[in-house]
Design a protein around this motif. Structure first.
Motif, PDB file in Angstrom:
ATOM      1  N   GLY A  89       0.770  -1.232   0.000  1.00 49.29           N
ATOM      2  CA  GLY A  89       0.000   0.000   0.000  1.00 49.29           C
ATOM      3  C   GLY A  89       0.802   1.284   0.000  1.00 49.29           C
ATOM      4  O   GLY A  89       0.244   2.352   0.247  1.00 49.29           O
ATOM      5  N   HIS A  90       2.106   1.218  -0.288  1.00 51.09           N
ATOM      6  CA  HIS A  90       2.929   2.423  -0.291  1.00 51.09           C
ATOM      7  C   HIS A  90       2.730   3.169  -1.610  1.00 51.09           C
ATOM      8  O   HIS A  90       3.116   2.687  -2.676  1.00 51.09           O
ATOM      9  CB  HIS A  90       4.400   2.051  -0.102  1.00 51.09           C
ATOM     10  N   GLN A  91       2.157   4.363  -1.529  1.00 47.72           N
ATOM     11  CA  GLN A  91       1.788   5.126  -2.725  1.00 47.72           C
ATOM     12  C   GLN A  91       2.998   5.520  -3.575  1.00 47.72           C
ATOM     13  O   GLN A  91       2.998   5.330  -4.792  1.00 47.72           O
ATOM     14  CB  GLN A  91       1.001   6.378  -2.323  1.00 47.72           C
ATOM     15  N   ALA A  92       4.029   6.085  -2.967  1.00 46.71           N
ATOM     16  CA  ALA A  92       5.194   6.536  -3.732  1.00 46.71           C
ATOM     17  C   ALA A  92       5.876   5.368  -4.432  1.00 46.71           C
ATOM     18  O   ALA A  92       6.367   5.508  -5.562  1.00 46.71           O
ATOM     19  CB  ALA A  92       6.180   7.252  -2.810  1.00 46.71           C
ATOM     20  N   ALA A  93       5.907   4.210  -3.774  1.00 43.21           N
ATOM     21  CA  ALA A  93       6.521   3.037  -4.384  1.00 43.21           C
ATOM     22  C   ALA A  93       5.719   2.571  -5.594  1.00 43.21           C
ATOM     23  O   ALA A  93       6.283   2.159  -6.620  1.00 43.21           O
ATOM     24  CB  ALA A  93       6.636   1.910  -3.358  1.00 43.21           C
ATOM     25  N   ARG A  94       4.410   2.652  -5.486  1.00 41.67           N
ATOM     26  CA  ARG A  94       3.547   2.243  -6.602  1.00 41.67           C
ATOM     27  C   ARG A  94       3.799   3.115  -7.833  1.00 41.67           C
ATOM     28  O   ARG A  94       3.893   2.617  -8.960  1.00 41.67           O
ATOM     29  CB  ARG A  94       2.085   2.356  -6.156  1.00 41.67           C
ATOM     30  N   LEU A  95       3.937   4.410  -7.615  1.00 36.80           N
ATOM     31  CA  LEU A  95       4.204   5.309  -8.740  1.00 36.80           C
ATOM     32  C   LEU A  95       5.609   5.085  -9.299  1.00 36.80           C
ATOM     33  O   LEU A  95       5.813   5.121 -10.510  1.00 36.80           O
ATOM     34  CB  LEU A  95       4.034   6.762  -8.296  1.00 36.80           C
ATOM     35  N   ALA A  96       6.575   4.864  -8.408  1.00 38.04           N
ATOM     36  CA  ALA A  96       7.959   4.680  -8.846  1.00 38.04           C
ATOM     37  C   ALA A  96       8.120   3.425  -9.683  1.00 38.04           C
ATOM     38  O   ALA A  96       8.791   3.442 -10.731  1.00 38.04           O
ATOM     39  CB  ALA A  96       8.879   4.620  -7.627  1.00 38.04           C
ATOM     40  N   VAL A  97       7.513   2.326  -9.255  1.00 34.41           N
ATOM     41  CA  VAL A  97       7.682   1.083 -10.011  1.00 34.41           C
ATOM     42  C   VAL A  97       6.899   1.140 -11.320  1.00 34.41           C
ATOM     43  O   VAL A  97       7.302   0.540 -12.327  1.00 34.41           O
ATOM     44  CB  VAL A  97       7.275  -0.144  -9.164  1.00 34.41           C
ATOM     45  N   ALA A  98       5.788   1.889 -11.357  1.00 35.17           N
ATOM     46  CA  ALA A  98       5.043   2.046 -12.604  1.00 35.17           C
ATOM     47  C   ALA A  98       5.915   2.718 -13.670  1.00 35.17           C
ATOM     48  O   ALA A  98       5.898   2.327 -14.844  1.00 35.17           O
ATOM     49  CB  ALA A  98       3.772   2.854 -12.366  1.00 35.17           C
ATOM     50  N   VAL A  99       6.690   3.730 -13.262  1.00 37.49           N
ATOM     51  CA  VAL A  99       7.586   4.396 -14.218  1.00 37.49           C
ATOM     52  C   VAL A  99       8.674   3.445 -14.689  1.00 37.49           C
ATOM     53  O   VAL A  99       9.026   3.419 -15.877  1.00 37.49           O
ATOM     54  CB  VAL A  99       8.203   5.663 -13.584  1.00 37.49           C
ATOM     55  N   LYS A 100       9.230   2.643 -13.770  1.00 38.40           N
ATOM     56  CA  LYS A 100      10.259   1.677 -14.155  1.00 38.40           C
ATOM     57  C   LYS A 100       9.723   0.699 -15.192  1.00 38.40           C
ATOM     58  O   LYS A 100      10.406   0.357 -16.158  1.00 38.40           O
ATOM     59  CB  LYS A 100      10.753   0.912 -12.926  1.00 38.40           C
ATOM     60  N   VAL A 101       8.494   0.229 -14.987  1.00 41.14           N
ATOM     61  CA  VAL A 101       7.886  -0.704 -15.935  1.00 41.14           C
ATOM     62  C   VAL A 101       7.638  -0.008 -17.268  1.00 41.14           C
ATOM     63  O   VAL A 101       7.881  -0.570 -18.336  1.00 41.14           O
ATOM     64  CB  VAL A 101       6.571  -1.264 -15.357  1.00 41.14           C
ATOM     65  N   GLY A 102       7.174   1.237 -17.228  1.00 39.09           N
ATOM     66  CA  GLY A 102       6.924   1.965 -18.464  1.00 39.09           C
ATOM     67  C   GLY A 102       8.189   2.196 -19.271  1.00 39.09           C
ATOM     68  O   GLY A 102       8.175   2.149 -20.502  1.00 39.09           O
ATOM     69  N   LEU A 103       9.297   2.443 -18.566  1.00 36.74           N
ATOM     70  CA  LEU A 103      10.573   2.677 -19.243  1.00 36.74           C
ATOM     71  C   LEU A 103      11.310   1.373 -19.572  1.00 36.74           C
ATOM     72  O   LEU A 103      12.176   1.357 -20.440  1.00 36.74           O
ATOM     73  CB  LEU A 103      11.474   3.554 -18.374  1.00 36.74           C
ATOM     74  N   GLY A 104      10.987   0.317 -18.836  1.00 36.19           N
ATOM     75  CA  GLY A 104      11.732  -0.928 -19.020  1.00 36.19           C
ATOM     76  C   GLY A 104      13.092  -0.869 -18.358  1.00 36.19           C
ATOM     77  O   GLY A 104      14.048  -1.464 -18.845  1.00 36.19           O
ATOM     78  N   GLU A 105      13.194  -0.168 -17.244  1.00 34.42           N
ATOM     79  CA  GLU A 105      14.453  -0.050 -16.507  1.00 34.42           C
ATOM     80  C   GLU A 105      14.484  -1.067 -15.367  1.00 34.42           C
ATOM     81  O   GLU A 105      13.768  -0.928 -14.380  1.00 34.42           O
ATOM     82  CB  GLU A 105      14.619   1.365 -15.942  1.00 34.42           C
ATOM     83  N   GLY A 106      15.294  -2.105 -15.541  1.00 32.63           N
ATOM     84  CA  GLY A 106      15.419  -3.136 -14.518  1.00 32.63           C
ATOM     85  C   GLY A 106      14.326  -4.188 -14.575  1.00 32.63           C
ATOM     86  O   GLY A 106      14.373  -5.170 -13.841  1.00 32.63           O
ATOM     87  N   VAL A 107      13.333  -3.986 -15.420  1.00 33.25           N
ATOM     88  CA  VAL A 107      12.217  -4.918 -15.579  1.00 33.25           C
ATOM     89  C   VAL A 107      11.811  -4.932 -17.046  1.00 33.25           C
ATOM     90  O   VAL A 107      12.244  -4.089 -17.837  1.00 33.25           O
ATOM     91  CB  VAL A 107      11.003  -4.502 -14.722  1.00 33.25           C
ATOM     92  N   ASP A 108      10.954  -5.878 -17.410  1.00 35.63           N
ATOM     93  CA  ASP A 108      10.439  -5.918 -18.776  1.00 35.63           C
ATOM     94  C   ASP A 108       9.556  -4.699 -19.035  1.00 35.63           C
ATOM     95  O   ASP A 108       8.727  -4.333 -18.187  1.00 35.63           O
ATOM     96  CB  ASP A 108       9.618  -7.192 -19.005  1.00 35.63           C
ATOM     97  N   GLN A 109       9.734  -4.068 -20.194  1.00 34.21           N
ATOM     98  CA  GLN A 109       8.964  -2.887 -20.540  1.00 34.21           C
ATOM     99  C   GLN A 109       7.520  -3.286 -20.868  1.00 34.21           C
ATOM    100  O   GLN A 109       7.277  -4.227 -21.637  1.00 34.21           O
ATOM    101  CB  GLN A 109       9.598  -2.161 -21.728  1.00 34.21           C
ATOM    102  N   ASP A 110       6.550  -2.561 -20.289  1.00 34.13           N
ATOM    103  CA  ASP A 110       5.152  -2.935 -20.505  1.00 34.13           C
ATOM    104  C   ASP A 110       4.256  -1.765 -20.079  1.00 34.13           C
ATOM    105  O   ASP A 110       4.022  -1.549 -18.897  1.00 34.13           O
ATOM    106  CB  ASP A 110       4.823  -4.186 -19.687  1.00 34.13           C
ATOM    107  N   TYR A 111       3.735  -1.009 -21.061  1.00 27.76           N
ATOM    108  CA  TYR A 111       2.884   0.132 -20.736  1.00 27.76           C
ATOM    109  C   TYR A 111       1.574  -0.316 -20.079  1.00 27.76           C
ATOM    110  O   TYR A 111       1.070   0.352 -19.172  1.00 27.76           O
ATOM    111  CB  TYR A 111       2.563   0.943 -21.993  1.00 27.76           C
ATOM    112  N   ALA A 112       1.009  -1.433 -20.542  1.00 26.73           N
ATOM    113  CA  ALA A 112      -0.249  -1.908 -19.975  1.00 26.73           C
ATOM    114  C   ALA A 112      -0.074  -2.281 -18.508  1.00 26.73           C
ATOM    115  O   ALA A 112      -0.932  -1.981 -17.665  1.00 26.73           O
ATOM    116  CB  ALA A 112      -0.772  -3.105 -20.768  1.00 26.73           C
ATOM    117  N   LEU A 113       1.025  -2.932 -18.174  1.00 24.14           N
ATOM    118  CA  LEU A 113       1.282  -3.302 -16.782  1.00 24.14           C
ATOM    119  C   LEU A 113       1.521  -2.060 -15.938  1.00 24.14           C
ATOM    120  O   LEU A 113       1.065  -1.977 -14.790  1.00 24.14           O
ATOM    121  CB  LEU A 113       2.481  -4.245 -16.701  1.00 24.14           C
ATOM    122  N   ALA A 114       2.222  -1.077 -16.495  1.00 21.11           N
ATOM    123  CA  ALA A 114       2.438   0.183 -15.772  1.00 21.11           C
ATOM    124  C   ALA A 114       1.103   0.830 -15.434  1.00 21.11           C
ATOM    125  O   ALA A 114       0.883   1.317 -14.323  1.00 21.11           O
ATOM    126  CB  ALA A 114       3.292   1.129 -16.600  1.00 21.11           C
TER     127      ALA A 114
END
Length: 265
Positions: A89-114
């Protein structure tokens, strides 16, 4: 390292230790509190929080790994830590990991998952009409990456003006609009006798450069998956200084700390 999709399934099935089962307060694991100490104490304090699976400690540890402060930089580890914090439930973490997923930094790139990650709580952006996860993930990644790439205009260096502007992003053609710039209350006010804020033009010009930079390094979206929507967010602008300030204490061997890192469960 597990992919993000596999990690989500694994974390959902795991039985996690109760978040309240630790002696220290979550406030002790905030970056502002940690920045008052040295790297050795920071790592020690965060380790206790990680062992207790405290969401604030997970988020802060992710910041360290993402920035490469006190530990060896590792964006994949940062994303995994933020994902765990987001599940708690950590809000800032949710936003931070969404950007990582959108960029594909350290994880598979996936706009839908973001986009789906963003729907785990209150949306941080305004959306005109219905928008699918793919479009939401693409627009949010673009907006936050533009802000990240923003370089403070040298013309305002003496004034150190800070403020915010609503950025409107049209997803179908990847076009943005820099809205009215508003200075923060503690900023120097515009010269007496004029209602025109002279800081707006250099801020807008600097943001245009940042927008082009951000879009050039993002994966181009699939037009067939994009809905015609306008996504907007009020973004803050100011001197481009890092908000992660962890001093290196005299006598601390940074190489040893970076090699050892944190024990992750």
């Amino acid at each position: 390292m597990l992919t993000l999709r596999r990690s989500i399934a694994a974390l959902s099935a795991a039985v996690l230790t109760p978040w309240t089962a630790h002696a220290a307060s979550s406030a002790d694991y905030r970056l502002e509190a940690l920045a008052r100490g040295d790297c050795e104490q920071t790592v020690k304090t965060l380790q206790a929080g990680l062992d207790a699976k405290d969401p604030e400690a997970l988020y802060s540890a992710g910041r360290l790994y993402d920035e490469g402060a006190c530990v060896k930089q590792d964006t994949a580890t940062a994303a995994q830590l933020w994902l765990q914090a987001a599940k708690a439930g950590h809000q800032a973490a949710r936003l931070a990991v969404a950007v990582k997923v959108g960029l594909g930094e350290g994880v598979d790139q996936d706009y839908a998952l973001a986009g789906s990650l963003l729907r785990g709580g209150e949306l941080p952006v305004k959306v005109s009409g219905e928008v699918n996860d793919y479009t939401l993930g693409y627009a949010f990644t673009a907006l936050r990456t533009m802000q990240h790439d923003f370089q403070y205009p040298s013309a305002l260096a003496d004034q150190r003006v800070i403020g915010s502007a609503e950025i409107r992003f049209a997803t179908k053609d990847s076009a943005f609009e820099f809205g009215t710039f508003r200075r923060s209350a503690n900023s120097d006010q515009p010269p007496v006798g004029t209602r025109v804020d002279r800081a707006r033009t250099p801020m807008a010009q600097a943001f245009e450069v940042a927008a082009r930079s951000a879009l050039s390094r993002m994966k181009k979206p699939d037009p067939a998956q994009l809905s015609a929507a306008q996504v907007s967010e009020r973004l803050a602008f100011g001197p481009n200084e890092s908000d992660l300030k962890l001093p290196n204490a005299s006598g601390i061997d940074m190489n040893v700390l970076r090699a050892g890192g944190l024990r992750l469960q």
